[in-house]
Design a protein around this motif. Structure first.
Motif, mmCIF file in Angstrom:
data_model
loop_
_atom_site.group_PDB
_atom_site.id
_atom_site.type_symbol
_atom_site.label_atom_id
_atom_site.label_comp_id
_atom_site.label_asym_id
_atom_site.label_seq_id
_atom_site.Cartn_x
_atom_site.Cartn_y
_atom_site.Cartn_z
ATOM 1 N N TYR A 179 -9.026 7.972 -9.587
ATOM 2 C CA TYR A 179 -9.426 8.641 -8.348
ATOM 3 C C TYR A 179 -9.669 7.618 -7.243
ATOM 4 N N MET A 180 -10.335 6.521 -7.560
ATOM 5 C CA MET A 180 -10.612 5.506 -6.547
ATOM 6 C C MET A 180 -9.321 4.935 -5.983
ATOM 7 N N ILE A 181 -8.359 4.658 -6.849
ATOM 8 C CA ILE A 181 -7.082 4.110 -6.379
ATOM 9 C C ILE A 181 -6.385 5.108 -5.466
ATOM 10 N N ARG A 182 -6.322 6.373 -5.885
ATOM 11 C CA ARG A 182 -5.693 7.406 -5.041
ATOM 12 C C ARG A 182 -6.348 7.473 -3.675
ATOM 13 N N ARG A 183 -7.685 7.498 -3.687
ATOM 14 C CA ARG A 183 -8.421 7.662 -2.427
ATOM 15 C C ARG A 183 -8.243 6.455 -1.517
ATOM 16 N N LEU A 184 -8.240 5.265 -2.100
ATOM 17 C CA LEU A 184 -8.035 4.062 -1.282
ATOM 18 C C LEU A 184 -6.666 4.087 -0.608
ATOM 19 N N ILE A 185 -5.644 4.469 -1.358
ATOM 20 C CA ILE A 185 -4.298 4.523 -0.777
ATOM 21 C C ILE A 185 -4.226 5.606 0.290
ATOM 22 N N GLU A 186 -4.891 6.746 0.052
ATOM 23 C CA GLU A 186 -4.954 7.805 1.073
ATOM 24 C C GLU A 186 -5.577 7.296 2.365
ATOM 25 N N LYS A 187 -6.519 6.372 2.242
ATOM 26 C CA LYS A 187 -7.209 5.843 3.421
ATOM 27 C C LYS A 187 -6.457 4.687 4.070
ATOM 28 N N GLY A 188 -5.268 4.388 3.585
ATOM 29 C CA GLY A 188 -4.435 3.386 4.231
ATOM 30 C C GLY A 188 -4.422 2.028 3.578
ATOM 31 N N VAL A 189 -5.130 1.861 2.463
ATOM 32 C CA VAL A 189 -5.084 0.597 1.730
ATOM 33 C C VAL A 189 -3.718 0.477 1.060
ATOM 34 N N SER A 190 -3.131 -0.697 1.117
ATOM 35 C CA SER A 190 -1.809 -0.863 0.503
ATOM 36 C C SER A 190 -1.914 -0.716 -1.007
ATOM 37 N N PRO A 191 -0.887 -0.147 -1.642
ATOM 38 C CA PRO A 191 -0.915 -0.049 -3.110
ATOM 39 C C PRO A 191 -1.117 -1.394 -3.788
ATOM 40 N N LEU A 192 -0.533 -2.462 -3.230
ATOM 41 C CA LEU A 192 -0.699 -3.775 -3.841
ATOM 42 C C LEU A 192 -2.169 -4.174 -3.861
ATOM 43 N N ALA A 193 -2.886 -3.980 -2.760
ATOM 44 C CA ALA A 193 -4.307 -4.335 -2.705
ATOM 45 C C ALA A 193 -5.128 -3.456 -3.634
ATOM 46 N N ALA A 194 -4.821 -2.161 -3.664
ATOM 47 C CA ALA A 194 -5.603 -1.236 -4.498
ATOM 48 C C ALA A 194 -5.430 -1.541 -5.977
ATOM 49 N N TYR A 195 -4.204 -1.748 -6.414
ATOM 50 C CA TYR A 195 -3.974 -2.011 -7.840
ATOM 51 C C TYR A 195 -4.430 -3.412 -8.240
ATOM 52 N N ARG A 196 -4.368 -4.370 -7.320
ATOM 53 C CA ARG A 196 -4.940 -5.684 -7.621
ATOM 54 C C ARG A 196 -6.436 -5.557 -7.883
ATOM 55 N N ALA A 197 -7.123 -4.847 -6.997
ATOM 56 C CA ALA A 197 -8.575 -4.695 -7.151
ATOM 57 C C ALA A 197 -8.910 -4.020 -8.474
ATOM 58 N N ALA A 198 -8.038 -3.115 -8.917
ATOM 59 C CA ALA A 198 -8.291 -2.353 -10.137
ATOM 60 C C ALA A 198 -7.988 -3.122 -11.410
#
Length: 565
Positions: A282-301
């Motif tokens: 859910y956090m990854i989905r929401r971050l990407i919805e808010k404009g965070v790049s998938p690369l940044a979101a999945y790196r953080a995860a």
């Protein structure tokens, strides 16, 4: 782990791999590229990517994007209200392959036996549960817990394979003012990993806290606070729990540039939220919805999390690393279709094959039986400190209200959203009962009570009717702890949590059902909070500003002292 020569041979293709994932595309968290080709697995390790492999077992992942398994960098499994085994079954299918937990909830009830229980459970779960050693049991000297753990005690449980280091150091005043007991624990882990916990700390005090060797922190609730911590070398863990929801405020900081120093965590998330929204997915989905790049979101995860906690064997889909792999329909939707933990696919059959262990912490609720009169709020002045709830946060406002004294009691007032709150000592130590006022529940009748009461886990009760408060609190002793909603002399809903008063022995699906019933029952009292039970639990945590309550009284957290009655 398999033989070194075998891994090399399978990686080179000189012999068939134990398992091959065929047809997917790897999302590379270093370059951001999409890498075609097979993933070869030998035992629990990836041995090859980006090439064609033969395998003794071939798994078709055609059409899927493959990402590394997600790492929850800070949580208390007890706060999911289920055992480590059920937590495994609940979140591993969502892609969480590593959970870095602090078992300080159960440790506050039964001490080292609680830590040992989690350490033993970690050897049997599909996901990798890493068990940090609890640093603050109890969190302060302003509460009565069931146990106390000092540096010498921690030495007894050090060295377990699940360990990383010292869990969140909540007593930040003890650090910056060099309390000898705090220093002893920090010295024990000097040079190793120490988790942080310093809400709203800044300036020189933050410098001092970080100088102690504390490198991660999950309590930032504003972008300004998180930015200062990042600039001073702390790795910020963005938290999205059932009560503490910081993703919306911190998402703007997560960029491809900063992602190396930002991770994700849930801290406290229950099966209700997991079922209805999700977990790290859910956090990854929401971050990407808010404009965070998938690369940044999945790196953080995953990758950044692995680096932050020294887990050099995971975080990428790359040769030599653990085969923690999640197959997704799309990066943006982040819904796990298949999950592999250390090369083993996550299935119901795999869960059923796990070995079980005996639970600890049964019959832990030893509270005094209470009556309606025990909830009177005595005092000789009408000016009254009131806890102000900020929904979605565990920080609170320190309010002041004029409340008239009638027959020696200051009474709840639904018209002003002023409910009675009480904490009852339940470990059989002293039978303390402290009362106060809270605003923010919206309650108009009845009472709710819980033994999930951070971090001392006494009984927390809030209500508009003293008799219903007594009924709810006494019921908790009868069911070995849990959640209860009462109104007009009747129990409307309950969830027994017999493992230390914190965890259910039921499957997570059943816990979810009970939580839905409890939420509906709370709403029937007028409660407007989305998650009233965990919100109540955090009102008793005296290391989170600004005003809290323990069994010893109302606590001014900014002054770190109990307010005189």
């Amino acid at each position: 782990m398999t033989d070194l020569e075998t891994r090399i041979a399978q990686g080179r293709g000189d012999e068939p791999a134990d398992k091959v994932l065929r047809g997917g595309q790897i999302f590379c968290l270093v370059t951001g590229d999409s890498i075609p080709g097979d993933v070869a697995i030998c035992g629990d390790r990836i041995v090859g990517i980006g090439a064609d492999y033969e395998g003794r077992e071939v798994v078709d992942v055609s059409g899927f994007t493959l990402v590394p398994g997600f790492i929850d960098t800070h949580l208390h499994i007890e706060s999911s209200l289920i055992t480590p085994y059920e937590f495994d079954r609940c979140v591993a299918p969502r892609g969480v392959t590593t959970a870095i937990c602090d078992p300080h909830e159960i440790a506050n009830v039964v001490g080292l036996d609680g830590i040992r229980y989690f350490q033993q459970a970690s050897t049997h779960t599909l996901m990798d549960i890493r068990v940090q050693l609890s640093s603050c049991v109890p969190s302060t000297d302003m509460e009565t817990a069931g146990a106390q753990i000092e540096a010498a005690d921690l030495e007894e449980v050090m060295g377990h394979p699940s360990g990383i280091g010292l869990a969140e150091f909540m007593n930040y005043p003890g650090v910056i003012h060099r309390d000898p007991r705090a220093m002893a624990k920090l010295r024990l882990f000097e040079g190793g990993h120490v988790d942080g916990h310093c809400p709203m700390l800044s300036g020189r005090d933050l410098n001092a806290y970080i100088a102690a060797g504390i490198r991660t922190e999950h309590e930032a609730t504003t972008a300004e606070e998180a930015r200062e911590k990042l600039q001073k070398g702390m790795r910020v863990l963005i938290r999205e729990g059932s009560v503490s929801k910081d993703l919306e405020a911190l998402a703007e900081l997560l960029t491809e540039g900063s992602s190396a120093y930002i991770c994700l965590c849930t801290d406290d998330r229950n099966p209700l939220d997991i079922a209805e929204h999700g977990h790290l997915d859910y956090m990854i989905r929401r971050l990407i919805e808010k404009g965070v790049s998938p690369l940044a979101a999945y790196r953080a995860a995953s990758l950044s999390a692995a680096e932050a906690f020294g887990l050099k064997d995971r975080g990428l889909i790359a040769p030599g690393l653990r085969a923690d792999i999640v197959a997704l329909d799309s990066l943006e939707d982040c819904r796990a279709a298949r999950v592999f933990c250390a090369g083993q696919e996550v299935t119901e059959a795999a869960f059923a094959a796990r070995d079980g262990i005996e639970v600890v912490g049964r019959n832990s609720v030893k509270a005094p039986r209470v009556a309606a009169g025990d909830f009177h709020a005595t005092g000789n002045r009408s000016t009254t400190d009131v806890i102000g709830i900020i929904e979605g946060k565990i920080i609170t406002d320190h309010l002041s209200e004029e409340i008239a004294i009638e027959d020696g009691d200051k009474r709840p007032d639904a018209s002003r959203d002023l409910a009675r709150i009480a904490v009852i000592e339940r470990h059989g130590k002293n039978g303390n009962i402290a009362t106060g006022f809270v605003r923010g529940f919206g309650m108009r009748a009845g009472a709710i009570a819980s033994t999930v009461c951070h971090d001392h886990h006494n009984i927390a009760c809030v209500g508009m009717d003293y008799a219903d408060m007594a009924l709810a609190a006494n019921r908790l002793s009868e069911i070995e702890g849990g959640f209860v909603v009462a109104r007009d002399g009747a129990i409307l809903a309950e969830l027994p949590l017999p493992v230390a008063g914190l965890m259910s022995l039921a499957p997570f699906e059943e816990v979810h059902r009970h939580l839905v019933e409890l939420r509906d029952a709370a709403k029937s009292l007028g409660v407007t909070l989305e998650e009233p039970f965990l919100q109540l639990a955090f009102l008793a945590l005296p290391v989170i500003p600004a005003l809290k309550i323990t069994d010893r009284g109302m606590v001014d957290v900014m002054k770190f002292e109990i307010i005189p009655g």
